[in-house]
Write an enzyme that holds these catalytic residues in place. Structure first.
Site, PDB file in Angstrom:
ATOM      1  N   LYS A 218     -49.211   8.957 -72.704  1.00 55.82           N
ATOM      2  CA  LYS A 218     -48.388   9.289 -73.851  1.00 55.82           C
ATOM      3  C   LYS A 218     -48.444   8.144 -74.873  1.00 55.82           C
ATOM      4  O   LYS A 218     -48.764   8.352 -76.019  1.00 55.82           O
ATOM      5  CB  LYS A 218     -46.938   9.531 -73.438  1.00 55.82           C
ATOM      6  CG  LYS A 218     -46.766  10.531 -72.293  1.00 55.82           C
ATOM      7  CD  LYS A 218     -46.786  11.981 -72.759  1.00 55.82           C
ATOM      8  CE  LYS A 218     -47.007  12.961 -71.625  1.00 55.82           C
ATOM      9  NZ  LYS A 218     -45.895  13.108 -70.696  1.00 55.82           N
TER      10      LYS A 218
ATOM     11  N   TRP B 180     -38.330  17.351 -67.515  1.00 56.27           N
ATOM     12  CA  TRP B 180     -38.883  16.294 -66.655  1.00 56.27           C
ATOM     13  C   TRP B 180     -37.840  15.781 -65.675  1.00 56.27           C
ATOM     14  O   TRP B 180     -38.140  15.569 -64.502  1.00 56.27           O
ATOM     15  CB  TRP B 180     -39.487  15.170 -67.483  1.00 56.27           C
ATOM     16  CG  TRP B 180     -40.691  15.645 -68.249  1.00 56.27           C
ATOM     17  CD1 TRP B 180     -40.826  15.730 -69.603  1.00 56.27           C
ATOM     18  CD2 TRP B 180     -41.929  16.134 -67.701  1.00 56.27           C
ATOM     19  NE1 TRP B 180     -42.060  16.236 -69.921  1.00 56.27           N
ATOM     20  CE2 TRP B 180     -42.756  16.490 -68.788  1.00 56.27           C
ATOM     21  CE3 TRP B 180     -42.412  16.307 -66.399  1.00 56.27           C
ATOM     22  CZ2 TRP B 180     -44.044  17.004 -68.612  1.00 56.27           C
ATOM     23  CZ3 TRP B 180     -43.699  16.818 -66.218  1.00 56.27           C
ATOM     24  CH2 TRP B 180     -44.494  17.160 -67.323  1.00 56.27           C
TER      25      TRP B 180
ATOM     26  N   ASP C 173     -37.618   7.100 -66.072  1.00 56.59           N
ATOM     27  CA  ASP C 173     -38.895   7.677 -66.473  1.00 56.59           C
ATOM     28  C   ASP C 173     -39.041   7.384 -67.961  1.00 56.59           C
ATOM     29  O   ASP C 173     -38.298   7.915 -68.787  1.00 56.59           O
ATOM     30  CB  ASP C 173     -38.867   9.184 -66.206  1.00 56.59           C
ATOM     31  CG  ASP C 173     -40.126   9.917 -66.696  1.00 56.59           C
ATOM     32  OD1 ASP C 173     -40.985   9.271 -67.329  1.00 56.59           O
ATOM     33  OD2 ASP C 173     -40.227  11.129 -66.447  1.00 56.59           O
TER      34      ASP C 173
HETATM   35  C1  PLP Z   1     -45.634  13.835 -69.412  1.00 52.02           C
HETATM   36  C2  PLP Z   1     -44.395  13.443 -68.718  1.00 52.02           C
HETATM   37  C3  PLP Z   1     -44.306  13.398 -67.314  1.00 52.02           C
HETATM   38  C4  PLP Z   1     -45.440  13.832 -66.413  1.00 52.02           C
HETATM   39  O1  PLP Z   1     -46.427  12.882 -66.396  1.00 52.02           O
HETATM   40  P1  PLP Z   1     -47.735  13.065 -65.497  1.00 52.02           P
HETATM   41  O2  PLP Z   1     -48.376  11.722 -65.660  1.00 52.02           O
HETATM   42  O3  PLP Z   1     -48.506  14.192 -66.083  1.00 52.02           O
HETATM   43  O4  PLP Z   1     -47.299  13.337 -64.110  1.00 52.02           O
HETATM   44  C5  PLP Z   1     -43.128  12.977 -66.751  1.00 52.02           C
HETATM   45  N1  PLP Z   1     -42.074  12.613 -67.512  1.00 52.02           N
HETATM   46  C6  PLP Z   1     -42.124  12.646 -68.852  1.00 52.02           C
HETATM   47  C7  PLP Z   1     -40.920  12.208 -69.633  1.00 52.02           C
HETATM   48  C8  PLP Z   1     -43.273  13.068 -69.502  1.00 52.02           C
HETATM   49  O5  PLP Z   1     -43.322  13.082 -70.842  1.00 52.02           O
END
Ligand code: PLP
Length: 361
Positions: free
Chosen positions: A197, A103, A173
């Site tokens: 998540k 990511w 993030d």
């Molecule tokens: C799932 C995830 C993403 C991507 O998220 P989307 O909402 O599908 O764009 C980005 N960073 C992390 C750490 C993730 O687990």
């Protein structure tokens, strides 16, 4: 009784059963209004209240006040990879990254594509992203430092909030461990992630920004790519993902009712403990990352052979233990144990792992 499985999906992921039941109850007629939230104008009094509740609950759970603003946007965490440099990376400064996995790498790629300056302050790529770097070196003129607090695919997690020099914004993030434990959220200038998540269904992206960061915003941005657009219109400049926000509000309330972020931490430590105890005391199962950095949310592990891994995943499914396959880029197995996963699910998985080991080793 409706049958429910034990869902270890990395995302979209399990939601609290009580929340799903409330949603079901309100589906045809929200608070006796005779219509569903699915059908409701985002300009209605009812929906404005839903939005306001979700945004203020989120800040409250984070222990943040008026100096922060909470938004719900669309486009996923992946759109933030682009929107952040667009808003906060001037041409004469460098975006700084600590690269801890797939990511972070995607976030870095967006800055590269823009043709802007960037600097890798530290990376764990040398050891296949199996640890979190403990030291880093910022560039001369850092616009900000970006980290990924939990690495969903590799299963590593930051255990402390990194220290950055005064004046360097910290951006994170937090997609896969948001509100799973207390953090010093006030150390961060921008926090974002996909809701799917840990705090709700797919469709909404949470973004929490320290107002002082907005002074550093670049000008002349496309309307939808400009954080100011969404701040000034309370996340409703255009039609927001109304139903997702409504469910998020309920999940946030559920977190509050279950002891807030410290309550979540207690539950999450206990759940992850069941699985890590097995990995630590077995020659059959093998954890894939260094112990001190392992995640409470996503636990990747390997069995002695790929054959056995396939068998494990198939037999687990027969016991209603679902979605235990590792990410396609790394293989193996992975159990995601987000906030909403019931304690019983972690216990059942641990039991199953022990039985499977006995039968197959
Ligand atoms: C799932 C995830 C993403 C991507 O998220 P989307 O909402 O599908 O764009 C980005 N960073 C992390 C750490 C993730 O687990």
């Amino acid at each position: 009784m409706v049958k429910r499985v034990y869902n270890f999906s990395a995302g979209p992921a399990v939601l609290p059963e009580s929340v799903l039941k409330e949603v079901q109850q309100e589906l045809l007629s929200y608070q006796g209004k005779g219509l569903s939230v699915l059908e409701m104008s985002h300009r209605s009094t009812e929906f404005k209240q839903i939005m306001e509740d979700a945004r203020s609950r989120m800040l409250k759970l984070m222990g943040l006040g008026d100096d922060y603003v909470a938004l719900f946007l669309q486009g996923g965490a992946s759109t933030q990879f682009y929107m952040i440099p667009l808003n906060f990376l001037p041409d004469d400064k460098e975006a700084n990254f600590i690269n801890t996995g797939a990511w972070s790498t995607k976030a870095i790629k967006e800055v590269k594509k823009m043709g802007k300056k960037l600097h890798i302050a530290a990376s764990s790529e040398d050891k296949d992203f199996t640890y979190i770097p403990k030291e880093w070196q910022l560039s001369e003129n850092p616009a900000y430092l970006h980290i990924t607090t939990n690495n969903t695919i590799r299963g590593t997690e930051w255990k402390t909030d990194p220290d950055v020099p005064a004046g360097v914004p910290l951006i994170a993030d937090m997609s896969s461990n948001f509100l799973s434990k207390p953090l010093d959220f006030s150390k961060y200038d921008l926090m974002y992630g996909g809701a799917q998540k840990n705090i709700g269904p797919a469709g909404a992206t949470f973004v929490v920004i320290k107002k002082s960061l907005l002074e550093k915003q670049r000008e002349g941005l496309a309307t939808m790519m400009d954080y100011q657009t969404h701040i000034q219109k309370d996340s409703a400049f255009n039609t927001p993902p109304t139903f997702a926000i409504y469910v998020i509000g309920k999940v946030l309330k559920w977190i509050e009712d279950n002891g807030g972020v410290s309550g979540m931490q207690k539950r999450n430590e206990e759940k992850a403990g069941y699985i890590y105890d097995i990995l630590d005391n077995s020659d059959f199962y093998r954890g894939t990352v260094v112990k001190e950095d392992r995640s409470m949310m996503n636990i990747p592990f390997r069995l002695p052979t790929e054959e056995l891994e396939k068998k494990f995943i198939a037999e687990a499914a027969e016991h209603d233990l679902l979605t235990l396959k590792g990410h396609r880029s790394v293989g193996g197995c992975r159990a995601s144990l987000y906030n909403s996963l019931p304690m019983e699910a972690a216990r059942k998985l641990a039991e199953f792992m022990q039985e499977f080991e006995k039968k197959n080793s």
